[in-house]
Design a protein around this motif. Sequence first.
Motif, PDB file in Angstrom:
ATOM      1  N   MET A   1       0.845  -1.175   0.000  1.00  0.00           N
ATOM      2  CA  MET A   1       0.000   0.000   0.000  1.00  0.00           C
ATOM      3  C   MET A   1       0.887   1.234   0.000  1.00  0.00           C
ATOM      4  SD  MET A   1      -2.707   1.303   2.898  1.00  0.00           S
ATOM      5  CE  MET A   1      -1.575   0.980   4.216  1.00  0.00           C
ATOM      6  N   ASN A   2       0.557   2.194  -0.840  1.00  0.00           N
ATOM      7  CA  ASN A   2       1.277   3.458  -0.896  1.00  0.00           C
ATOM      8  C   ASN A   2       0.623   4.431   0.088  1.00  0.00           C
ATOM      9  OD1 ASN A   2       2.010   6.146  -1.585  1.00  0.00           O
ATOM     10  ND2 ASN A   2       2.673   5.438  -3.594  1.00  0.00           N
ATOM     11  N   ASN A   3       1.333   4.784   1.176  1.00  0.00           N
ATOM     12  CA  ASN A   3       0.759   5.644   2.207  1.00  0.00           C
ATOM     13  C   ASN A   3       0.383   7.014   1.683  1.00  0.00           C
ATOM     14  OD1 ASN A   3       0.834   3.736   4.221  1.00  0.00           O
ATOM     15  ND2 ASN A   3       2.901   4.268   4.841  1.00  0.00           N
ATOM     16  N   ASP A   4       1.144   7.555   0.720  1.00  0.00           N
ATOM     17  CA  ASP A   4       0.803   8.854   0.150  1.00  0.00           C
ATOM     18  C   ASP A   4      -0.554   8.798  -0.544  1.00  0.00           C
ATOM     19  OD1 ASP A   4       3.178   9.947   1.039  1.00  0.00           O
ATOM     20  OD2 ASP A   4       4.236   9.536  -0.833  1.00  0.00           O
ATOM     21  N   LEU A   5      -0.801   7.757  -1.301  1.00  0.00           N
ATOM     22  CA  LEU A   5      -2.080   7.623  -1.987  1.00  0.00           C
ATOM     23  C   LEU A   5      -3.203   7.307  -1.002  1.00  0.00           C
ATOM     24  CD1 LEU A   5      -1.091   5.734  -5.256  1.00  0.00           C
ATOM     25  CD2 LEU A   5      -1.348   8.189  -4.876  1.00  0.00           C
ATOM     26  N   PHE A   6      -2.911   6.516   0.015  1.00  0.00           N
ATOM     27  CA  PHE A   6      -3.913   6.191   1.030  1.00  0.00           C
ATOM     28  C   PHE A   6      -4.445   7.466   1.680  1.00  0.00           C
ATOM     29  CE2 PHE A   6      -4.983   4.999   5.457  1.00  0.00           C
ATOM     30  CZ  PHE A   6      -6.008   4.105   5.197  1.00  0.00           C
ATOM     31  N   SER A   7      -3.561   8.393   1.983  1.00  0.00           N
ATOM     32  CA  SER A   7      -3.974   9.642   2.630  1.00  0.00           C
ATOM     33  C   SER A   7      -4.812  10.532   1.699  1.00  0.00           C
ATOM     34  CB  SER A   7      -2.758  10.417   3.129  1.00  0.00           C
ATOM     35  OG  SER A   7      -1.981  10.880   2.047  1.00  0.00           O
TER      36      SER A   7
ATOM     37  N   VAL B   1      -7.314   9.469  -0.128  1.00  0.00           N
ATOM     38  CA  VAL B   1      -8.702   9.002  -0.165  1.00  0.00           C
ATOM     39  C   VAL B   1      -9.283   8.677   1.206  1.00  0.00           C
ATOM     40  CG1 VAL B   1      -8.543   8.160  -2.537  1.00  0.00           C
ATOM     41  CG2 VAL B   1      -8.060   6.599  -0.656  1.00  0.00           C
ATOM     42  N   ASP B   2      -8.470   8.229   2.156  1.00  0.00           N
ATOM     43  CA  ASP B   2      -8.994   7.821   3.459  1.00  0.00           C
ATOM     44  C   ASP B   2      -9.481   9.025   4.256  1.00  0.00           C
ATOM     45  OD1 ASP B   2      -9.502   5.751   5.454  1.00  0.00           O
ATOM     46  OD2 ASP B   2      -7.945   6.762   6.617  1.00  0.00           O
TER      47      ASP B   2
ATOM     48  N   ASN C   1      -7.782  14.354  -8.462  1.00  0.00           N
ATOM     49  CA  ASN C   1      -7.022  13.334  -9.170  1.00  0.00           C
ATOM     50  C   ASN C   1      -7.829  12.041  -9.206  1.00  0.00           C
ATOM     51  OD1 ASN C   1      -4.539  14.675  -9.852  1.00  0.00           O
ATOM     52  ND2 ASN C   1      -4.094  14.701  -7.664  1.00  0.00           N
ATOM     53  N   PHE C   2      -7.560  11.232 -10.226  1.00  0.00           N
ATOM     54  CA  PHE C   2      -8.211   9.937 -10.382  1.00  0.00           C
ATOM     55  C   PHE C   2      -7.365   8.864  -9.706  1.00  0.00           C
ATOM     56  CE2 PHE C   2     -10.302  12.239 -13.715  1.00  0.00           C
ATOM     57  CZ  PHE C   2     -11.549  11.634 -13.824  1.00  0.00           C
ATOM     58  N   TYR C   3      -8.034   7.974  -8.984  1.00  0.00           N
ATOM     59  CA  TYR C   3      -7.369   6.847  -8.342  1.00  0.00           C
ATOM     60  C   TYR C   3      -8.138   5.575  -8.668  1.00  0.00           C
ATOM     61  CZ  TYR C   3      -4.947  10.480  -5.842  1.00  0.00           C
ATOM     62  OH  TYR C   3      -4.200  11.590  -5.548  1.00  0.00           O
ATOM     63  N   PHE C   4      -7.396   4.482  -8.774  1.00  0.00           N
ATOM     64  CA  PHE C   4      -7.950   3.161  -9.038  1.00  0.00           C
ATOM     65  C   PHE C   4      -7.669   2.333  -7.790  1.00  0.00           C
ATOM     66  CE2 PHE C   4      -7.682  -1.081 -11.154  1.00  0.00           C
ATOM     67  CZ  PHE C   4      -8.995  -1.140 -11.566  1.00  0.00           C
ATOM     68  N   ILE C   5      -8.703   1.781  -7.182  1.00  0.00           N
ATOM     69  CA  ILE C   5      -8.540   0.998  -5.961  1.00  0.00           C
ATOM     70  C   ILE C   5      -9.062  -0.410  -6.212  1.00  0.00           C
ATOM     71  CG2 ILE C   5      -8.957   0.870  -3.484  1.00  0.00           C
ATOM     72  CD1 ILE C   5      -9.813   3.840  -3.602  1.00  0.00           C
ATOM     73  N   ILE C   6      -8.249  -1.398  -5.866  1.00  0.00           N
ATOM     74  CA  ILE C   6      -8.630  -2.800  -6.005  1.00  0.00           C
ATOM     75  C   ILE C   6      -8.703  -3.410  -4.607  1.00  0.00           C
ATOM     76  CG2 ILE C   6      -8.012  -5.057  -6.958  1.00  0.00           C
ATOM     77  CD1 ILE C   6      -6.260  -3.482  -9.004  1.00  0.00           C
ATOM     78  N   PHE C   7      -9.876  -3.940  -4.253  1.00  0.00           N
ATOM     79  CA  PHE C   7     -10.077  -4.612  -2.981  1.00  0.00           C
ATOM     80  C   PHE C   7     -10.174  -6.107  -3.259  1.00  0.00           C
ATOM     81  CE2 PHE C   7     -11.986  -0.407  -2.720  1.00  0.00           C
ATOM     82  CZ  PHE C   7     -11.396   0.098  -1.567  1.00  0.00           C
ATOM     83  N   GLU C   8      -9.375  -6.915  -2.552  1.00  0.00           N
ATOM     84  CA  GLU C   8      -9.316  -8.356  -2.814  1.00  0.00           C
ATOM     85  C   GLU C   8      -9.923  -9.147  -1.658  1.00  0.00           C
ATOM     86  OE1 GLU C   8      -6.029 -11.896  -3.487  1.00  0.00           O
ATOM     87  OE2 GLU C   8      -5.385  -9.821  -3.582  1.00  0.00           O
TER      88      GLU C   8
ATOM     89  N   PHE D   1     -21.454   8.150  -8.047  1.00  0.00           N
ATOM     90  CA  PHE D   1     -21.979   8.437  -6.721  1.00  0.00           C
ATOM     91  C   PHE D   1     -20.883   8.997  -5.830  1.00  0.00           C
ATOM     92  CE2 PHE D   1     -20.779   3.944  -6.455  1.00  0.00           C
ATOM     93  CZ  PHE D   1     -20.185   3.825  -5.200  1.00  0.00           C
ATOM     94  N   GLN D   2     -21.301   9.764  -4.849  1.00  0.00           N
ATOM     95  CA  GLN D   2     -20.356  10.395  -3.941  1.00  0.00           C
ATOM     96  C   GLN D   2     -20.352   9.652  -2.618  1.00  0.00           C
ATOM     97  OE1 GLN D   2     -20.588  14.607  -3.594  1.00  0.00           O
ATOM     98  NE2 GLN D   2     -19.098  14.702  -1.951  1.00  0.00           N
ATOM     99  N   VAL D   3     -19.161   9.411  -2.109  1.00  0.00           N
ATOM    100  CA  VAL D   3     -18.978   8.857  -0.779  1.00  0.00           C
ATOM    101  C   VAL D   3     -18.450  10.007   0.066  1.00  0.00           C
ATOM    102  CG1 VAL D   3     -17.762   7.152   0.611  1.00  0.00           C
ATOM    103  CG2 VAL D   3     -18.507   6.554  -1.699  1.00  0.00           C
ATOM    104  N   SER D   4     -19.272  10.503   0.969  1.00  0.00           N
ATOM    105  CA  SER D   4     -18.937  11.712   1.713  1.00  0.00           C
ATOM    106  C   SER D   4     -17.824  11.512   2.729  1.00  0.00           C
ATOM    107  CB  SER D   4     -20.181  12.252   2.423  1.00  0.00           C
ATOM    108  OG  SER D   4     -21.154  12.577   1.463  1.00  0.00           O
ATOM    109  N   GLY D   5     -17.703  10.325   3.274  1.00  0.00           N
ATOM    110  CA  GLY D   5     -16.655  10.027   4.243  1.00  0.00           C
ATOM    111  C   GLY D   5     -16.095   8.648   4.012  1.00  0.00           C
ATOM    112  N   PHE D   6     -15.177   8.524   3.055  1.00  0.00           N
ATOM    113  CA  PHE D   6     -14.605   7.231   2.677  1.00  0.00           C
ATOM    114  C   PHE D   6     -13.558   6.840   3.718  1.00  0.00           C
ATOM    115  CE2 PHE D   6     -11.634   4.617   0.140  1.00  0.00           C
ATOM    116  CZ  PHE D   6     -12.522   3.665  -0.320  1.00  0.00           C
ATOM    117  N   GLU D   7     -13.706   5.651   4.287  1.00  0.00           N
ATOM    118  CA  GLU D   7     -12.817   5.225   5.361  1.00  0.00           C
ATOM    119  C   GLU D   7     -12.402   3.775   5.165  1.00  0.00           C
ATOM    120  OE1 GLU D   7     -13.074   5.861  10.035  1.00  0.00           O
ATOM    121  OE2 GLU D   7     -14.710   4.617   9.277  1.00  0.00           O
TER     122      GLU D   7
END
Length: 105
Positions: free
Chosen positions: A1-7, A9-10, A40-47, A61-67
């Motif tokens: 996981m890239n912490n810079d990218l995580f911050s 969106v989280d 910016n555009f991000y691609f997230i893959i959940f496994e 759709f909008q996610v107001s508080g993505f966690e």
Amino acid sequence: MNNDLFSKVDGKSIIVCDFQIEHHEEKLYIKMTCISEDQNFYFIIFENVSKVNLSEISYPFQVSGFEISDYSSRGYQSDSRFFVNDYEDGSLSFYCETFEILNKD
């Protein structure tokens, strides 16, 4: 996981442009393309996804508080290690084993 990218969106508000649920080799995957607050555009893959809950969603759709919360310290393993949810509206929630966030170029 890239912490810079995580911050990027989280804990943020994101717009989900594409949301796909796929099944491969006995595992469920969610693939999401989103636009973050920094435009910016991000691609997230959940496994290895489980316990998916979607309500009142249309595209985009909008996610107001993505966690994304790591529950491994509580002993959660496998498909329940991470809890992903919309803590503001409750329109999206699920568990997953791993995830990856990529810049969408």
